[in-house]
Structures are given as structure tokens and as C-alpha cells.
Design a protein around this motif. Structure first.
Motif, PDB file in Angstrom:
ATOM      1  N   LEU A 296     -10.635   2.812   9.192  1.00 11.63           N
ATOM      2  CA  LEU A 296      -9.580   1.901   8.743  1.00 11.63           C
ATOM      3  C   LEU A 296      -8.220   2.564   8.899  1.00 11.63           C
ATOM      4  N   SER A 297      -7.182   1.739   8.939  1.00 13.67           N
ATOM      5  CA  SER A 297      -5.826   2.299   8.933  1.00 13.67           C
ATOM      6  C   SER A 297      -5.588   2.960   7.580  1.00 13.67           C
ATOM      7  N   GLU A 298      -4.625   3.833   7.536  1.00 14.00           N
ATOM      8  CA  GLU A 298      -4.322   4.559   6.294  1.00 14.00           C
ATOM      9  C   GLU A 298      -3.987   3.612   5.147  1.00 14.00           C
ATOM     10  N   ILE A 299      -3.163   2.584   5.399  1.00 11.57           N
ATOM     11  CA  ILE A 299      -2.781   1.689   4.300  1.00 11.57           C
ATOM     12  C   ILE A 299      -3.961   0.839   3.834  1.00 11.57           C
ATOM     13  N   GLN A 300      -4.839   0.460   4.757  1.00 13.53           N
ATOM     14  CA  GLN A 300      -6.028  -0.287   4.353  1.00 13.53           C
ATOM     15  C   GLN A 300      -6.963   0.605   3.541  1.00 13.53           C
ATOM     16  N   ARG A 301      -7.134   1.838   3.989  1.00 11.75           N
ATOM     17  CA  ARG A 301      -8.015   2.780   3.286  1.00 11.75           C
ATOM     18  C   ARG A 301      -7.488   3.050   1.869  1.00 11.75           C
ATOM     19  N   GLU A 302      -6.183   3.213   1.722  1.00 10.95           N
ATOM     20  CA  GLU A 302      -5.606   3.447   0.395  1.00 10.95           C
ATOM     21  C   GLU A 302      -5.923   2.295  -0.551  1.00 10.95           C
TER      22      GLU A 302
ATOM     23  N   TYR B 235     -11.557  -5.136   3.910  1.00 16.74           N
ATOM     24  CA  TYR B 235     -12.948  -5.462   3.608  1.00 16.74           C
ATOM     25  C   TYR B 235     -13.603  -6.159   4.807  1.00 16.74           C
ATOM     26  N   GLY B 236     -12.857  -7.029   5.484  1.00 14.18           N
ATOM     27  CA  GLY B 236     -13.388  -7.680   6.684  1.00 14.18           C
ATOM     28  C   GLY B 236     -13.681  -6.675   7.789  1.00 14.18           C
ATOM     29  N   GLU B 237     -12.773  -5.738   7.971  1.00 12.80           N
ATOM     30  CA  GLU B 237     -12.966  -4.693   8.982  1.00 12.80           C
ATOM     31  C   GLU B 237     -14.177  -3.825   8.633  1.00 12.80           C
ATOM     32  N   LEU B 238     -14.328  -3.499   7.373  1.00 16.82           N
ATOM     33  CA  LEU B 238     -15.496  -2.714   6.948  1.00 16.82           C
ATOM     34  C   LEU B 238     -16.787  -3.466   7.235  1.00 16.82           C
ATOM     35  N   ARG B 239     -16.800  -4.759   6.928  1.00 20.20           N
ATOM     36  CA  ARG B 239     -18.001  -5.553   7.217  1.00 20.20           C
ATOM     37  C   ARG B 239     -18.324  -5.535   8.700  1.00 20.20           C
ATOM     38  N   LYS B 240     -17.279  -5.657   9.517  1.00 19.27           N
ATOM     39  CA  LYS B 240     -17.482  -5.643  10.971  1.00 19.27           C
ATOM     40  C   LYS B 240     -18.024  -4.285  11.425  1.00 19.27           C
ATOM     41  N   ILE B 241     -17.425  -3.208  10.938  1.00 19.06           N
ATOM     42  CA  ILE B 241     -17.846  -1.859  11.317  1.00 19.06           C
ATOM     43  C   ILE B 241     -19.291  -1.612  10.884  1.00 19.06           C
ATOM     44  N   LEU B 242     -19.637  -2.097   9.692  1.00 16.94           N
ATOM     45  CA  LEU B 242     -20.968  -1.855   9.154  1.00 16.94           C
ATOM     46  C   LEU B 242     -21.985  -2.872   9.670  1.00 16.94           C
ATOM     47  N   GLY B 243     -21.529  -3.822  10.467  1.00 13.77           N
ATOM     48  CA  GLY B 243     -22.428  -4.813  11.062  1.00 13.77           C
ATOM     49  C   GLY B 243     -22.939  -5.844  10.081  1.00 13.77           C
TER      50      GLY B 243
ATOM     51  N   LEU C 288      -8.210   2.643  -3.901  1.00 14.01           N
ATOM     52  CA  LEU C 288      -7.638   2.362  -5.216  1.00 14.01           C
ATOM     53  C   LEU C 288      -8.322   1.171  -5.899  1.00 14.01           C
ATOM     54  N   HIS C 289      -8.650   0.140  -5.131  1.00 16.30           N
ATOM     55  CA  HIS C 289      -9.236  -1.062  -5.717  1.00 16.30           C
ATOM     56  C   HIS C 289     -10.723  -0.896  -5.991  1.00 16.30           C
ATOM     57  N   TRP C 290     -11.477  -0.570  -4.967  1.00 17.84           N
ATOM     58  CA  TRP C 290     -12.932  -0.537  -5.108  1.00 17.84           C
ATOM     59  C   TRP C 290     -13.400   0.703  -5.866  1.00 17.84           C
ATOM     60  N   PHE C 291     -12.952   1.869  -5.429  1.00 19.57           N
ATOM     61  CA  PHE C 291     -13.470   3.106  -6.004  1.00 19.57           C
ATOM     62  C   PHE C 291     -12.798   3.492  -7.313  1.00 19.57           C
ATOM     63  N   GLU C 292     -11.498   3.223  -7.444  1.00 16.18           N
ATOM     64  CA  GLU C 292     -10.788   3.627  -8.658  1.00 16.18           C
ATOM     65  C   GLU C 292     -10.640   2.487  -9.656  1.00 16.18           C
ATOM     66  N   GLY C 293     -10.960   1.264  -9.245  1.00 15.76           N
ATOM     67  CA  GLY C 293     -10.953   0.135 -10.161  1.00 15.76           C
ATOM     68  C   GLY C 293      -9.580  -0.350 -10.588  1.00 15.76           C
ATOM     69  N   LEU C 294      -8.563  -0.053  -9.791  1.00 15.29           N
ATOM     70  CA  LEU C 294      -7.216  -0.514 -10.129  1.00 15.29           C
ATOM     71  C   LEU C 294      -7.050  -1.969  -9.694  1.00 15.29           C
ATOM     72  N   SER C 295      -6.236  -2.695 -10.428  1.00 17.33           N
ATOM     73  CA  SER C 295      -5.991  -4.104 -10.109  1.00 17.33           C
ATOM     74  C   SER C 295      -4.996  -4.206  -8.952  1.00 17.33           C
ATOM     75  N   PHE C 296      -4.954  -5.378  -8.323  1.00 17.00           N
ATOM     76  CA  PHE C 296      -4.001  -5.584  -7.234  1.00 17.00           C
ATOM     77  C   PHE C 296      -2.552  -5.454  -7.699  1.00 17.00           C
ATOM     78  N   PRO C 297      -2.190  -5.977  -8.880  1.00 21.94           N
ATOM     79  CA  PRO C 297      -0.812  -5.758  -9.336  1.00 21.94           C
ATOM     80  C   PRO C 297      -0.486  -4.268  -9.533  1.00 21.94           C
ATOM     81  N   GLU C 298      -1.440  -3.505 -10.053  1.00 23.63           N
ATOM     82  CA  GLU C 298      -1.215  -2.059 -10.221  1.00 23.63           C
ATOM     83  C   GLU C 298      -1.018  -1.384  -8.867  1.00 23.63           C
ATOM     84  N   ILE C 299      -1.868  -1.738  -7.907  1.00 27.42           N
ATOM     85  CA  ILE C 299      -1.771  -1.147  -6.570  1.00 27.42           C
ATOM     86  C   ILE C 299      -0.454  -1.533  -5.912  1.00 27.42           C
ATOM     87  N   ALA C 300      -0.058  -2.790  -6.072  1.00 24.96           N
ATOM     88  CA  ALA C 300       1.200  -3.261  -5.484  1.00 24.96           C
ATOM     89  C   ALA C 300       2.370  -2.429  -5.989  1.00 24.96           C
TER      90      ALA C 300
END
Length: 174
Positions: free
Chosen positions: A124-130, A164-172, A134-146
């Protein structure tokens, strides 16, 4: 008692509580990016808490500590990345296919599926990975991340949706 209540006094116990609460989480956070080793994650944690200590008087009472701390952690990681780019020590021979190795897997990615997800995240790109970290692994909300990344909530949601769409594609996955 909030671990940062004594920030004005520079209370060592408050700082120790904050460190105890977040050091392990930050280690996992830095390690999940997959482009640094465990020793580097420790260095990034130390730098993060050094910045936290220096910025303790800037923390605004009534605000959440976690987004503030992760904002500092992200900035430390980004600065370290820029520093590394400026001081490349190893020249890679692009003519030698063996010179470029697959990125190492984070130490906490022990199962085959963990390693598969780790490799997918690295694509993933750096901004997508961040945003995913932050959202999935650290459980932060979208407003917090923003707030942390300096973008609108809508922009962060779009980044997450695309990631998430790119991850689904990569993971098949459909």
C-alpha cells in the motif's frame, strides 16, 4: 486518575504510567510498518516519548491522550524516514536482482496469514498504510485519524476505503 493529570508538575509517575500504557502498543505499531527492525522500533519509541516529554505543556486538558501520542509517533516515524532517505548508506546495484530483498516481516507476524497480511500492507502507499494501521490495528476513529494526519474525515474515509479495497485485491478476496 488519568495518566497525564500531573503533566504540569512533570510528575515521573504520570510519565511512567503513560509509558507503561503505550510503549508496547507503539512497538507493535512501528513494527507493523515492516520497514524497520525491532531495534529501530525501540529507537522510535524512545524518540516518541522524548517528544511527548518535551511537548507535555502543549497538551490541552480535556483532549484525548491517545490521538495526541500517535500524532507524535507518526511524525517521529516520518522524520526518521526522511532522515534515512537523506543519508542512504548502502548503494543497491539495480543490475543485480539478488541485491533487492523482500521486506522483512514484523517480529509479531508469526503465522503464515500474519506474514501474508504484512506483505500486503507493504504494497500500500504510505498514507493508505498509516490509515489502516491507525484504524484497524490501533482502533482509532476516523475523526481522530483525520486530526492526526491533518486531513478531513471524508478524506481519511476515502483513503481507508481505497486501502481496504486494495488489500482485498492483493489478498485475492472478493
Amino acid at each position: 486518575c488519568h495518566p497525564w493529570d500531573a503533566r504540569e508538575r512533570g510528575d515521573e509517575a504520570a510519565f511512567a504510567a503513560l509509558f507503561g500504557r503505550y510503549a508496547t502498543r507503539l512497538n507493535a505499531f512501528f513494527s507493523r510498518f515492516g520497514d524497520r527492525g525491532a531495534a529501530d522500533a525501540g529507537d522510535l519509541i524512545q524518540k516518541t516519548f522524548l517528544h511527548v516529554h518535551r511537548a507535555r505543556k502543549d497538551f490541552q486538558p480535556g483532549r484525548l491522550v491517545r490521538p495526541w501520542l500517535y500524532t507524535i509517533a507518526l511524525n517521529v516515524r516520518r522524520e526518521e524516514g526522511r532522515r534515512r532517505l537523506r543519508s542512504r548508506e548502502i548503494a543497491v546495484d539495480l543490475q543485480d536482482p539478488g541485491a533487492i530483498r523482500e521486506p522483512s516481516v514484523a517480529p509479531n507476524a508469526s503465522s503464515a496469514s500474519d506474514r501474508l497480511v504484512q506483505r500486503a500492507l507493504l504494497q500500500l502507499s504510505e498514507i493508505q498504510r498509516e490509515v489502516i494501521m491507525l484504524h484497524w490495528f490501533e482502533g482509532l476513529s476516523f475523526p481522530e485519524i483525520a486530526e492526526m494526519v491533518g486531513a478531513s474525515v471524508s478524506a481519511v474515509k476515502v483513503r481507508a476505503h481505497r486501502a481496504y479495497g486494495e488489500l482485498r485485491k492483493i489478498l485475492g478476496e472478493p
